[in-house]
Structure formats: C-alpha cells, structure tokens
Design a protein around this motif. Structure first.
Motif, mmCIF file in Angstrom:
data_model
loop_
_atom_site.group_PDB
_atom_site.id
_atom_site.type_symbol
_atom_site.label_atom_id
_atom_site.label_comp_id
_atom_site.label_asym_id
_atom_site.label_seq_id
_atom_site.Cartn_x
_atom_site.Cartn_y
_atom_site.Cartn_z
ATOM 1 N N ARG A 27 0.827 -1.195 0.000
ATOM 2 C CA ARG A 27 0.000 0.000 0.000
ATOM 3 C C ARG A 27 0.868 1.254 0.000
ATOM 4 O O ARG A 27 2.038 1.215 0.366
ATOM 5 N N THR A 28 0.292 2.337 -0.424
ATOM 6 C CA THR A 28 1.022 3.594 -0.536
ATOM 7 C C THR A 28 1.476 4.080 0.832
ATOM 8 O O THR A 28 0.717 4.052 1.800
ATOM 9 N N VAL A 29 2.721 4.503 0.871
ATOM 10 C CA VAL A 29 3.309 5.020 2.106
ATOM 11 C C VAL A 29 3.824 6.422 1.847
ATOM 12 O O VAL A 29 4.556 6.640 0.879
ATOM 13 N N SER A 30 3.442 7.336 2.701
ATOM 14 C CA SER A 30 3.986 8.690 2.607
ATOM 15 C C SER A 30 5.284 8.720 3.402
ATOM 16 O O SER A 30 5.290 8.475 4.602
ATOM 17 N N MET A 31 6.363 9.005 2.697
ATOM 18 C CA MET A 31 7.682 8.880 3.303
ATOM 19 C C MET A 31 8.357 10.220 3.523
ATOM 20 O O MET A 31 8.306 11.100 2.662
ATOM 21 N N VAL A 32 9.018 10.333 4.639
ATOM 22 C CA VAL A 32 9.887 11.469 4.899
ATOM 23 C C VAL A 32 11.266 11.185 4.311
ATOM 24 O O VAL A 32 11.882 12.033 3.679
ATOM 25 N N ALA A 33 11.729 9.969 4.529
ATOM 26 C CA ALA A 33 13.067 9.615 4.076
ATOM 27 C C ALA A 33 13.195 8.115 3.920
ATOM 28 O O ALA A 33 12.427 7.339 4.499
ATOM 29 N N MET A 34 14.153 7.729 3.123
ATOM 30 C CA MET A 34 14.590 6.333 3.041
ATOM 31 C C MET A 34 16.070 6.306 3.360
ATOM 32 O O MET A 34 16.808 7.227 3.012
ATOM 33 N N TRP A 53 12.836 12.080 0.941
ATOM 34 C CA TRP A 53 12.072 11.672 -0.226
ATOM 35 C C TRP A 53 11.597 12.885 -1.025
ATOM 36 O O TRP A 53 11.565 12.857 -2.247
ATOM 37 N N SER A 54 11.246 13.939 -0.310
ATOM 38 C CA SER A 54 10.866 15.177 -0.982
ATOM 39 C C SER A 54 12.037 16.134 -0.935
ATOM 40 O O SER A 54 12.522 16.479 0.128
ATOM 41 N N GLY A 55 12.553 16.484 -2.055
ATOM 42 C CA GLY A 55 13.679 17.401 -2.106
ATOM 43 C C GLY A 55 14.993 16.719 -2.417
ATOM 44 O O GLY A 55 15.866 17.306 -3.035
ATOM 45 N N GLY A 56 15.144 15.489 -1.951
ATOM 46 C CA GLY A 56 16.315 14.705 -2.321
ATOM 47 C C GLY A 56 17.593 15.003 -1.569
ATOM 48 O O GLY A 56 18.671 14.586 -1.999
ATOM 49 N N SER A 57 17.519 15.710 -0.451
ATOM 50 C CA SER A 57 18.753 15.936 0.320
ATOM 51 C C SER A 57 19.336 14.605 0.764
ATOM 52 O O SER A 57 18.611 13.688 1.133
ATOM 53 N N ASP A 90 33.624 -2.644 4.888
ATOM 54 C CA ASP A 90 32.230 -2.390 4.498
ATOM 55 C C ASP A 90 31.403 -3.669 4.513
ATOM 56 O O ASP A 90 30.190 -3.626 4.310
ATOM 57 N N THR A 91 32.049 -4.793 4.739
ATOM 58 C CA THR A 91 31.334 -6.059 4.807
ATOM 59 C C THR A 91 30.319 -6.026 5.945
ATOM 60 O O THR A 91 30.658 -5.712 7.081
ATOM 61 N N ALA A 92 29.060 -6.320 5.622
ATOM 62 C CA ALA A 92 27.978 -6.241 6.600
ATOM 63 C C ALA A 92 26.682 -6.692 5.949
ATOM 64 O O ALA A 92 26.620 -6.888 4.735
ATOM 65 N N VAL A 93 25.663 -6.841 6.769
ATOM 66 C CA VAL A 93 24.311 -6.973 6.252
ATOM 67 C C VAL A 93 23.753 -5.556 6.132
ATOM 68 O O VAL A 93 23.775 -4.795 7.099
ATOM 69 N N TYR A 94 23.289 -5.221 4.955
ATOM 70 C CA TYR A 94 22.763 -3.898 4.692
ATOM 71 C C TYR A 94 21.241 -3.939 4.711
ATOM 72 O O TYR A 94 20.630 -4.805 4.076
ATOM 73 N N TYR A 95 20.670 -2.974 5.424
ATOM 74 C CA TYR A 95 19.223 -2.881 5.554
ATOM 75 C C TYR A 95 18.747 -1.536 5.011
ATOM 76 O O TYR A 95 19.370 -0.510 5.276
ATOM 77 N N CYS A 96 17.645 -1.559 4.293
ATOM 78 C CA CYS A 96 17.020 -0.291 3.963
ATOM 79 C C CYS A 96 15.867 -0.052 4.936
ATOM 80 O O CYS A 96 15.337 -0.986 5.540
ATOM 81 N N ALA A 97 15.510 1.206 5.076
ATOM 82 C CA ALA A 97 14.490 1.580 6.037
ATOM 83 C C ALA A 97 13.742 2.809 5.559
ATOM 84 O O ALA A 97 14.267 3.603 4.771
ATOM 85 N N VAL A 98 12.541 2.941 6.053
ATOM 86 C CA VAL A 98 11.684 4.060 5.704
ATOM 87 C C VAL A 98 11.247 4.803 6.969
ATOM 88 O O VAL A 98 10.860 4.179 7.961
ATOM 89 N N GLN A 99 11.354 6.118 6.900
ATOM 90 C CA GLN A 99 10.760 6.960 7.932
ATOM 91 C C GLN A 99 9.470 7.515 7.341
ATOM 92 O O GLN A 99 9.503 8.254 6.348
ATOM 93 N N ARG A 100 8.355 7.146 7.915
ATOM 94 C CA ARG A 100 7.077 7.588 7.390
ATOM 95 C C ARG A 100 6.743 8.997 7.872
ATOM 96 O O ARG A 100 7.255 9.452 8.910
ATOM 97 N N VAL A 101 5.893 9.660 7.144
ATOM 98 C CA VAL A 101 5.402 10.967 7.568
ATOM 99 C C VAL A 101 4.719 10.819 8.920
ATOM 100 O O VAL A 101 3.905 9.921 9.122
ATOM 101 N N GLY A 102 5.082 11.701 9.854
ATOM 102 C CA GLY A 102 4.515 11.654 11.194
ATOM 103 C C GLY A 102 5.314 10.834 12.174
ATOM 104 O O GLY A 102 5.050 10.880 13.379
ATOM 105 N N ALA A 103 6.295 10.083 11.679
ATOM 106 C CA ALA A 103 7.130 9.267 12.556
ATOM 107 C C ALA A 103 8.425 9.996 12.875
ATOM 108 O O ALA A 103 8.928 10.789 12.076
#
Length: 119
Positions: A27-34, A53-57, A90-103
């Motif tokens: 489902r659609t997620v409003s994101m602050v950042a990934m 996510w908005s602006g791309g900084s 740099d060897t590691a398990v890499y995880y991606c994450a999302v910061q949702r709007v309001g979090a």
C-alpha cells in the motif's frame, strides 16, 4: 501491508563496485526519508546513508562519504545505494528503512542483504 524488498548484495572485490536496491511494495506510504543501515555480528546497526524523499537531500556516514552514493526513483518507489571502491570493512548486512510521515524515526525495515568485500 508494506514491504521493503532489497536486492543487489553479494561478493565484491575491494575497489570494485556494487549497487543495492530497495523497493517499497504494498500500500502507498507517505515517506519522509529512506535510508541504508548496516550491521556486523556483535555490533549495533549503524547508519550509512539517507535521502529525504521530498527534495532529495542526502546524508552520509563519514566512513562512506565520497565512495557511496544514494539515489532514488520516485516513480518506482525505489532507493539505491551505489557502492564504489568498497573496502573489506564495508562487509555487513545492509538494511534499507523508511521513515514515514509523522514518525520520528525509521519504522519500516527490509530483510537485509549481505555484502561481502574481499581484499
């Protein structure tokens, strides 16, 4: 339900390159950042890079600055981590994450992808 699906991990030689991808599905997620984080056995998860996510900084850990590049494809809901000149540390398990709007922090996490850099 929302899923973060990572891909692109594997074995790479020091000085080579590797690109990780993370796609938000469901489902659609409003994101602050990934962001990207990494973890090695016995250590806490550490920040690698993030992008508004908005602006791309973009933001980077000092340890990867100048070598890794984060980017996104808004239409595909995907964030990438281009790893150039990786080092054995740099060897590691890499995880991606999302910061949702309001979090206030990252609340959605991928399953992780192993990156191994050989010397």
């Amino acid at each position: 339900q929302v899923q973060l699906v990572e891909s692109g991990g594997g074995l790479v030689q020091a000085g080579g390159s590797l690109r990780l991808s993370c796609t938000v599905r469901g489902r659609t997620v409003s994101m602050v950042a990934m962001g990207w984080f990494r973890q090695t056995p016995g250590n806490e998860r550490e920040f690698v890079s993030s992008m508004r996510w908005s602006g791309g900084s973009t933001y980077y850990a000092d340890s990867v600055k100048g070598r890794f590049t984060i980017s996104r494809d808004i239409g595909l809901n995907t964030v990438y981590l281009q790893m150039n000149s990786p080092k054995p540390e740099d060897t590691a398990v890499y995880y991606c994450a999302v910061q949702r709007v309001g979090a206030s922090n990252y609340g959605l996490w991928g399953q992780g992808t192993q990156v191994t850099v050989s010397s």
